[in-house]
Design a protein around this motif. Structure first.
Motif, PDB file in Angstrom:
ATOM      1  N   ALA A  90     -12.740  -7.182   0.413  1.00 28.41           N
ATOM      2  CA  ALA A  90     -11.541  -6.340   0.580  1.00 28.41           C
ATOM      3  C   ALA A  90     -10.316  -6.977  -0.082  1.00 28.41           C
ATOM      4  CB  ALA A  90     -11.270  -6.104   2.064  1.00 28.41           C
ATOM      5  N   ALA A  91     -10.217  -8.306  -0.003  1.00 28.46           N
ATOM      6  CA  ALA A  91      -9.067  -8.997  -0.602  1.00 28.46           C
ATOM      7  C   ALA A  91      -9.081  -8.846  -2.126  1.00 28.46           C
ATOM      8  CB  ALA A  91      -9.092 -10.478  -0.227  1.00 28.46           C
ATOM      9  N   LEU A  92     -10.291  -8.891  -2.700  1.00 27.87           N
ATOM     10  CA  LEU A  92     -10.430  -8.728  -4.160  1.00 27.87           C
ATOM     11  C   LEU A  92      -9.986  -7.325  -4.568  1.00 27.87           C
ATOM     12  CD1 LEU A  92     -11.608 -10.275  -6.706  1.00 27.87           C
ATOM     13  CD2 LEU A  92     -13.666  -8.936  -6.352  1.00 27.87           C
ATOM     14  N   ILE A  93     -10.401  -6.324  -3.786  1.00 29.77           N
ATOM     15  CA  ILE A  93     -10.004  -4.941  -4.074  1.00 29.77           C
ATOM     16  C   ILE A  93      -8.482  -4.818  -3.988  1.00 29.77           C
ATOM     17  CG2 ILE A  93     -10.079  -2.543  -3.242  1.00 29.77           C
ATOM     18  CD1 ILE A  93     -12.946  -3.007  -2.368  1.00 29.77           C
ATOM     19  N   LYS A  94      -7.914  -5.361  -2.908  1.00 31.76           N
ATOM     20  CA  LYS A  94      -6.472  -5.244  -2.680  1.00 31.76           C
ATOM     21  C   LYS A  94      -5.683  -5.909  -3.814  1.00 31.76           C
ATOM     22  CE  LYS A  94      -3.360  -5.710   1.274  1.00 31.76           C
ATOM     23  NZ  LYS A  94      -2.202  -6.461   1.021  1.00 31.76           N
TER      24      LYS A  94
END
Length: 202
Positions: free
Chosen positions: A4-8
């Protein structure tokens, strides 16, 4: 599963995180160094790279006359590149690859949405998504090369989730009583006529 952090941090902000995840799940790879080489429609077997440098070397060796897809989002390498030496290792960097790949996919979604007359209903989105995925895989939509095409701009109305085949957790988002229609593949559809040019509209 994408972090999720990579997407964000890295994904194109115009796409909802769930759509980014679905896009990568559908067309991408879990391996940031993944390379797919196709020539004349046939898959070419290549050695699996162990480092980003090796990966880019393989891309440079195969870029002439073949379609080379790279990284998490399997972006087509060499779009807008005049010389293989311009290809850099950041192509296989997960963040850079996700940023470029999702930006390209968002553009393709806008091209497809424009063709549909920019629908404002979320209900049509699974079909747009399906057509955009098909365009991503083939590089074409309605005879136009989508990777080189100009970005029509604008926003695409997205659902928070798209049901793709084998999605077993398609709950909450769609009211249960509305049956989903199967998205039509562009090649299976009947004749569709673009009426937007009639009557002097753009």
């Amino acid at each position: 599963m994408l972090d999720a952090a990579l997407i964000k941090e890295c994904a194109d902000p115009s796409l909802k995180p769930a759509i980014v995840e679905q896009f990568v799940q559908t067309v991408g790879s879990d391996d940031p160094l993944a390379i797919t080489v196709k020539s004349g429609g046939r898959l070419i077997l290549i050695p699996k790279p162990k480092t980003p440098e090796e990966a880019i070397e393989i891309v440079r060796e195969n870029i002439a006359g073949s379609i080379v897809r790279v990284g998490l989002t399997q972006i087509p390498a060499g779009i807008g590149v005049k010389d293989a030496s311009e290809l850099k290792v950041d192509l296989v960097d997960p963040c850079f690859n996700l940023r470029i790949g999702t930006a390209m996919f968002a553009k393709i979604l806008r091209i497809v949405a424009k063709w549909y007359g920019n629908p404002t209903s979320e209900e049509i989105f699974p079909q747009l998504f399906d057509d955009a995925i098909h365009a991503w895989r083939t590089g074409k939509f309605e005879g136009e090369s989508v990777f080189q095409a100009e970005d029509p701009g604008g926003a695409v109305v997205q659902r928070s989730k798209v049901e793709v085949e084998n999605a077993d957790n398609a709950e909450d988002d769609a009211p249960a009583e509305i049956p989903e229609e199967t998205p039509i593949k562009p090649n299976d559809a009947g004749i569709r006529i673009d009426l937007t040019r009639i009557g002097g509209q753009k």
